[in-house]
Scaffold this motif. Sequence first.
Motif: not given
Length: 140
Positions: A75-90, A113-114
Amino acid sequence: MGRVSRSGFVFRTVWLVILLILLQGCTSKSGPEYLEIKGLNQDEQEIVQLINKRMQYLHEGNAEEYMKLFAPNSPITGMPTYQLKAVKLHTPIHIQEQKKGYQVLLLADDMLTNDDFFTSQYVFIKGKDPDSKWLIYDID
């Protein structure tokens, strides 16, 4: 003479503080903090690499490569406008076998990033064909 030395010291201190502030600003905009793949099995490595590539392509603004990470029926049709600094898995990666393939559900904190973050649920899928690869199906 003491007055000249003191004003010179103050001048150098002010410039040092300004330089440190500028350097901090440059480092805070650096690239993403990628997840480690050491100690993971092949499937887990592929899933972590998808997350890392997602962060990379968001950081680069590379929409074409970003969309290649997703399943064709996603269902993802495009790229979001934000940037990721990190992803922490639970939780650890747990692969579930389904009738026609495999799936993984992962809860993770997506750090922007903010320094804001939100919790996402990643869904990864892989077919049972020998040449099938892991793809992102959805991110909620």
